[in-house]
Every structure is written in C-alpha cells, then in structure tokens.
Enzyme design. Structure first.
Site, short mmCIF file in Angstrom:
data_model
loop_
_atom_site.label_atom_id
_atom_site.label_comp_id
_atom_site.label_asym_id
_atom_site.label_seq_id
_atom_site.Cartn_x
_atom_site.Cartn_y
_atom_site.Cartn_z
N HIS A 1 -8.14 6.36 19.84
CA HIS A 1 -8.07 5.36 18.76
C HIS A 1 -9.36 4.55 18.78
O HIS A 1 -9.90 4.28 19.85
CB HIS A 1 -6.87 4.43 19.01
CG HIS A 1 -6.59 3.49 17.87
ND1 HIS A 1 -5.68 3.78 16.87
CD2 HIS A 1 -7.10 2.28 17.56
CE1 HIS A 1 -5.63 2.79 16.01
NE2 HIS A 1 -6.49 1.86 16.41
N GLU B 1 -6.43 2.24 10.42
CA GLU B 1 -7.39 2.36 11.53
C GLU B 1 -8.84 2.17 11.10
O GLU B 1 -9.71 1.94 11.94
CB GLU B 1 -7.20 3.72 12.23
CG GLU B 1 -7.85 3.75 13.61
CD GLU B 1 -7.62 5.04 14.37
OE1 GLU B 1 -6.68 5.80 14.03
OE2 GLU B 1 -8.41 5.31 15.29
N ASN C 1 -4.18 11.48 10.57
CA ASN C 1 -3.88 11.46 11.99
C ASN C 1 -2.47 10.93 12.23
O ASN C 1 -1.85 11.22 13.25
CB ASN C 1 -4.91 10.55 12.66
CG ASN C 1 -5.16 10.95 14.06
OD1 ASN C 1 -5.26 12.14 14.35
ND2 ASN C 1 -5.21 10.00 14.94
N THR C 2 -1.95 10.18 11.26
CA THR C 2 -0.61 9.60 11.42
C THR C 2 0.44 10.68 11.62
O THR C 2 1.34 10.54 12.43
CB THR C 2 -0.26 8.75 10.18
OG1 THR C 2 -1.28 7.79 9.96
CG2 THR C 2 1.08 8.04 10.37
N GLU D 1 -7.87 12.60 -1.01
CA GLU D 1 -7.69 13.02 0.38
C GLU D 1 -8.56 14.24 0.63
O GLU D 1 -8.48 15.23 -0.09
CB GLU D 1 -6.20 13.36 0.60
CG GLU D 1 -5.90 14.10 1.89
CD GLU D 1 -6.43 13.40 3.14
OE1 GLU D 1 -6.12 12.23 3.36
OE2 GLU D 1 -7.21 14.04 3.88
N ARG E 1 -3.69 1.20 28.15
CA ARG E 1 -4.19 2.57 28.05
C ARG E 1 -5.56 2.75 28.71
O ARG E 1 -5.84 3.82 29.24
CB ARG E 1 -4.26 2.98 26.58
CG ARG E 1 -2.89 3.12 25.99
CD ARG E 1 -2.93 3.43 24.52
NE ARG E 1 -1.62 3.90 24.09
CZ ARG E 1 -1.36 4.40 22.90
NH1 ARG E 1 -2.31 4.47 21.99
NH2 ARG E 1 -0.16 4.81 22.59
N GLY F 1 2.06 10.00 18.10
CA GLY F 1 3.06 10.03 19.17
C GLY F 1 4.31 9.25 18.85
O GLY F 1 5.10 8.97 19.74
P1 ADP Z 1 -4.34 5.64 9.13
O1 ADP Z 1 -3.50 5.77 10.36
O2 ADP Z 1 -5.21 4.46 9.16
O3 ADP Z 1 -3.54 5.79 7.89
P2 ADP Z 1 -4.97 8.45 9.10
O4 ADP Z 1 -5.89 9.18 9.98
O5 ADP Z 1 -3.52 8.70 9.24
O6 ADP Z 1 -5.32 6.90 9.21
O7 ADP Z 1 -5.32 8.78 7.59
C1 ADP Z 1 -6.63 8.71 7.09
C2 ADP Z 1 -6.76 9.76 6.01
O8 ADP Z 1 -7.98 9.57 5.33
C3 ADP Z 1 -6.78 11.19 6.55
O9 ADP Z 1 -5.84 11.97 5.88
C4 ADP Z 1 -8.20 11.65 6.26
O10 ADP Z 1 -8.31 13.03 6.01
C5 ADP Z 1 -8.54 10.83 5.03
N1 ADP Z 1 -9.99 10.69 4.83
C6 ADP Z 1 -10.91 10.36 5.76
N2 ADP Z 1 -12.14 10.35 5.21
C7 ADP Z 1 -11.99 10.67 3.90
C8 ADP Z 1 -12.88 10.84 2.82
N3 ADP Z 1 -14.20 10.70 2.98
N4 ADP Z 1 -12.38 11.18 1.62
C9 ADP Z 1 -11.04 11.37 1.44
N5 ADP Z 1 -10.16 11.25 2.44
C10 ADP Z 1 -10.60 10.89 3.65
#
Ligand code: ADP
Length: 626
Positions: free
Chosen positions: A565, A594, A173-174, A165, A454, A178
């Site tokens: 989104h 996503e 983003n989760t 992460e 939306r 909302g």
């Molecule tokens: P989803 O709703 O599809 O789960 P989220 O936005 O909640 O998407 O989660 C995606 C996660 O992936 C975020 O915590 C983001 O920081 C992480 N992320 C995005 N790009 C990278 C990357 N290059 N390396 C590690 N983590 C990443």
C-alpha cells in the site's frame, strides 16, 4: 458458500462462434482435453476441432478468483477462435489465468495433431479509431472500490456519470483485497471477546503525550468510556470511534491529518450499511486483520465473489442498473484544464483510439496507489533498504500511480509519498484473525508480536533466516478458518493439495510438515496458551489474543513481506477537493481512495483502506454534485 457455487457455474462456459477454416490447419477432428496452470491451480479445457479449424472451447474446471480472472475466461477463448491462433495477448490484470488457459488450449490442440507453428500464427494488430468524445456531469477515473462508490453517489444525487477504467475489468486492487473493513462499535463487533491484555494496550495509548488537540480530545473520551466498560465487568471487545481514531493516528506516527482521520472513523460504521444497501452482507463474527492492531475488522460473506469482490461489485451492479457508463480499456493520461478548472480527461483505449471525455461538474481521481510501479516506489522510498524489482508486490498490475502523475502535472500537492507499506502475504490466501495466529520462523520460534503494525511485522520477517515465516493457526476454535475456505473463497484443502499450505492434527506432525523443530514449536504454543489465559504475559509483548492453540487441526502457510500500500498521494481537504501546493482548492477536481495521501499517516492499519475507499468515495461523489 455461494462463491463455490458460482465457480461451478462458470466452469460450464462454452465458447463457440463461426470460424473460418484454414487450409494449413491439419487436425484430427474431435474433442480433446488439455490442462494448464493458472494462479490458483490447474485450468482444464476441452477443445473441439474440425479437420481444419478450432471450433469451440469449453472451460471444464478452474479455481481462479472470480472477478479478477473473468476477463481472461471471457476474452481469450473467443479471441483464439476468431484468430485461429493461440498467439493472443494475455489479459492485463489476470496474466496467470490467461497463460494457464492458453497452455490448456495449446495442450488440447497438440493432442489433436496440431504443430506449434500451425496454432501460433501472428495476429495483426488492431488499428486505432477516430477520436471518441462524450460528456457527463461527472467523469471518474478508475473503477476500483473508491471510484465505483463515488459513481453510486453521483447517480443517487441525480447526476450522469462516466467511469474510465484502463483494465479489461472493473475492481482494481480492491477486488483482490484481503477483505476487511474496520469500524468501531458495530453490533458484529460485540460478538468478539477481549483478553485482559487488551485493556493494557488501551492504557498505553491513553498514557501517551497528546500531539494535537484532537488526540487530547480522543484520549479524554476514551478514558470515560473505558472506565464505564471496566465498571460493567464486560469481556466484549472494547471499542469506540475515538479509539479507532487514536490508534490510526498514533500507529500512523502522528502524520495522518486529524480532520481526515476524524471523518474516516466516524463514518466507517455507515460504510457497512452503504454496502449492505447494495446487496452485500457481512460474516457474523469480528476479526483482526493483519496490522489492524484491534478486533474491529469486518469480513464480507462473499455474496458477490471471493477476496474483495463484495467491496466493489455491489457498486458496479448499481452503476450499471442506474445508467452509469463504465468504459473499460480506456486509459486516462491527462486532465484537461480550462481557465484554471479541470473540465475533463484525455487518454487512449487499448487499441490506440484517442478519447476526450468532458465533465459538467467535475472529475474524480480514483486511480489507486503505486505499489506496482517500481520506478515510482524507488524514487519516493526513504525507509526501506530496497524496493527495486526484486521486491514483490501483493498488488494488481494496475497500481501504477497514474493519477498521482496526472494530478501533479496540474499543480496538485502530494502528501507523504515516502510512506510505502509492506505486509506479510502468505503463499495461500489463508488468514485467520491475527488474534488466532502465530508467526513462526524456520527454527520453529515466534519472533514478533503478531498484533504489531505492518511495518514492524514486515521488518521482522525480512530479518528472519530466508526472509520468510510460517503463519500458523488452529482450525479447532478459530471461526475464520473452520469453514474450510480461505478469505478468497477457495477451499483450504486445494491450497494443501497445491503445496501452498500444510495441515496436521498435532503440533509434532505440523512441525514435520513445516520442516521446523518440533520441541520449539510445542514450547511456543504452550507459552502462547498461557498468554491467552493471562497466566503469563506474552514475552514478545503481544496483547491481542482470542483462542488457545492447544488442539488441531493446524494449518500453516509460508509468508513473505511484499509491497502492499502507498500511504502517500494527492493532498485533499475534508470535501475530497484536490489542493495545490499553496493549499488552495483546484476547481473541478476531487480525489478519493489510495490515490490520496494524509489519511493513514506513515503506516496504514490493516482494514482501514476498505473503510477509506467507501467513506471518501461517498464524500467525493456527494460533493462533486453539490
Ligand atoms: P482504490 O482502492 O483507491 O479504489 P483500486 O486499485 O481498487 O484503488 O482502483 C483503482 C482503479 O483505477 C483500478 O481499476 C485501475 O486500473 C484504475 N486506473 C489506474 N490508472 C488509471 C488510468 N490512467 N486510467 C484509467 N483507469 C486507471
């Protein structure tokens, strides 16, 4: 509400550690208070200093969102004490909370007799370490809702899992979402009622020319179920998984893939159970999320915190408790391919240390969308007049489309990248169910059917004077704001105090607080009430209603269209395997959430993304272990 209790507990955080006194830090020893402004409001701290050092920092009060702001409160006070300087970096993902905290500490130190120069000494950059290597059965990129759900399934199947992460905290983003999960036919949904106009809305969809074999099948099954419902004389919300599919497909402009929609809507009710088994629970009433177009949105009871915490922290707790490893501040940059198969991922930690993690069974991409990547959204945008940096996003800064770029680099097919969603987002996190909300423009008039998609809502708001509207709801009947808390778990009253919302007992007073024409607002509310009872059909064609607007207290908050989104992304099959541009499976790589494209078509229904991340997160985690 538990969230409020947890806020109270967390404000008692005290940061103290051995410090090295600095000769030039000429302070008046004692304890001083200071206040800064975070994202949700004031952040108050007390700072204890000796005559030559910052000794401890105590966070006294804040109303920042749990989970999202945690890294700021955990890291910043410790870093200030360690470096004896406030020139520490804001934490990515919670920059407003970081800045508010830094400002609060600075104010306290200035009261202690410090000068800006004394407390702003530059901090030496951390140096990068040696290459880090690790191996697990499954490597997951992204610790948001989809990634952590997949991790749960890998662990349940007996595998080892390593989640990388890039941010300083999990949740993506989760965690800022909302808060609603669409599922049809649940016991909770049966608590809701439906106005007669709801039947008209279904009939309209049943009368559409079928565009696929699946659509024809869904229409036939809904017809049968609707006839039985009408014969029963019930006024419960009518719903079935097939109606959920039909609405997802039609309101996605027929470009979502029926086989993926089928999976999404059939499995969505089980997504509720999946989360419950991990310790979260649901509010007992059904709601209609913005752009959901139907009353099937399930809201969490905020067991693990506000906003979307309940959609991601239950999985995180499970992963930690069952031996899963989550490597924070590890940014994946490249998928490792050997002999045509993905076998791992390379990247860098936040201090520049390279890492190379290998997977025995497969890698899962769960990196989210690209709403916060201005360059990407401008490159792919075809339908909005402008998506440059002047157009705000509701997303966290992590949503930069990294997974899409990494997948494309190994030949993955991308699907529907041009479909980018905007959504009306309020100044305050104050969303009644759409069934109980009116959108009011600067003149005090309604201008759009609030149960619309939306893209329609956002386009209509952009066309209003000042490109904004007020979201108006009555707390007299609407259960979702009666409790006095918004969906993020913050007291609505705090939004009123911060000027993000207005409240009034009568429509006259509300109109005055909003600065709109009172006669218009009252006429609009009267017509609204007649549409609720069915006396006069809604002039704007709205079908989803629940309660009248005839009694206060009323709340209103300003709302703007924001990039929310990205429906497009990496193309997958029903097993969440990533496909190449010829439609072949690329061995060793899966995707969910996503980052994928093809489920929501050209327009995602509000509340379908949470269903998507749980349903497809589970499928990706199960299949990678098969
Ligand atoms: P989803 O709703 O599809 O789960 P989220 O936005 O909640 O998407 O989660 C995606 C996660 O992936 C975020 O915590 C983001 O920081 C992480 N992320 C995005 N790009 C990278 C990357 N290059 N390396 C590690 N983590 C990443």
């Amino acid at each position: 509400m538990k969230h409020v209790i947890s806020l109270l507990l967390c404000v008692a955080l005290l940061f103290t550690m051995p410090v090295c006194a600095l000769a030039d830090m000429n302070l008046a020893a004692g304890t001083y208070e200071g206040t800064g402004t975070g994202f949700q409001g004031p952040i108050k701290v007390s700072v204890t200093v000796s005559d030559s050092a910052i000794e401890s920092i105590n966070v006294l009060e804040h109303s920042e969102t749990d989970g999202i702001s945690d890294p700021a409160f955990e890291k910043i006070p410790a870093a200030i004490i360690e470096h004896q300087s406030i020139a520490v970096d804001a934490i990515a993902g919670c920059t407003y909370s970081s800045q508010g905290l830094l400002d609060a500490v600075k104010a306290a130190l200035l009261s202690a007799g410090a000068t800006e120069e004394m407390i702003s000494r530059p901090i030496a950059a951390q140096s990068a370490g040696e290459l880090e290597t690790q191996t697990a059965d499954v490597v997951i990129i992204g610790a948001g809702g989809a990634g952590l759900t997949a991790a749960v399934e890998v662990l349940r199947a007996g595998g080892s899992v390593l989640v990388v992460e890039k941010m300083a905290a999990v949740g993506g983003n989760t965690i800022a979402a909302g808060s609603a999960l669409n599922a049809a036919g649940t016991e909770i949904q049966k608590t809701g009622t439906m106005a007669a106009s709801g039947v008209e809305a279904i009939e309209e969809k049943l009368a559409l020319e079928p565009r696929s074999e699946a659509m024809q099948r869904w229409q036939a099954s809904i017809r049968k179920d609707l006839d039985a419902y009408l014969a029963s004389g019930s006024n419960q919300v009518f719903d079935t998984p097939d109606l959920h599919k039909l609405q997802t497909y039609v309101d996605g402009d027929y470009v979502g893939k029926p086989e993926l929609i089928e999976i999404l809507c059939d499995h969505a009710p089980q997504a509720l159970t999946f989360l419950e088994e991990l310790g979260m629970s649901w509010r007992p009433q059904i709601t209609t999320a913005v752009g959901a177009t139907w009353s099937r949105s399930h809201q969490p009871a905020n067991v693990f915190g506000g906003a979307g915490s309940d959609f991601v922290l239950p999985q995180y707790e499970f992963v930690k408790a069952h031996g899963g490893v989550v490597a924070l501040e590890h940014k994946a940059e490249e998928l490792i391919m050997e002999d045509g198969r993905v076998v791992g991922v390379k990247g860098f930690t936040s201090n520049g240390t390279p890492f190379e993690y290998r997977a025995n069974k497969g890698v899962i991409l769960a990196t989210g969308g690209f709403s916060a990547n201005v360059e990407m959204r401008m490159r792919y945008n075809k339908y909005w007049a402008n998506l440059d940096e002047t157009v705000p996003t509701s997303n966290q800064p992590c949503a930069t489309g990294d997974g899409i770029v990494m997948a494309e680099a190994i030949g993955a097919s991308l699907y529907g990248m041009e479909w980018i969603q905007m959504v009306p987002t309020g100044d305050a996190s104050l969303n009644a169910s759409i069934a109980n909300e009116m959108y009011i423009n600067a003149q005090g008039n309604r201008f759009v059917a609030e149960d619309e998609r939306r893209d329609v809502l956002s386009g209509a708001i952009l066309a209003q004077p000042g490109s904004f509207c007020w979201k108006v709801s009555s707390a007299y009947q609407a259960w979702d704001i009666q409790g006095g808390y918004d969906y993020k778990g913050n007291a609505i009253e705090s939004h009123v105090q911060n000027g993000k919302a207005v409240v009034a007992d009568t429509l006259d007073d509300l109109a005055a607080a909003m600065g709109v024409d009172a006669a218009n607002l009252k006429a609009v509310a009267e017509a609204f009430d007649k549409a609720v009872t069915g006396e006069v059909p809604d002039a704007l064609g709205r079908k989803v209603f629940e309660y009248k607007m005839d009694k206060g207290p009323y709340y209103a908050t300003k709302s703007y269209a924001k990039v929310h989104h990205t429906m497009g992304g990496v193309e997958i099959n029903a097993n969440c395997e990533v496909l190449d541009t010829q439609g072949n499976v690329i061995p060793g790589i899966y995707a969910c959430g996503e980052v994928t494209g093809g489920i929501h078509g050209a327009n995602r229904l509000g509340g379908n993304a949470i269903a998507d991340i749980i349903v497809f997160g589970q499928i990706a985690g199960q299949n990678v272990m098969k």
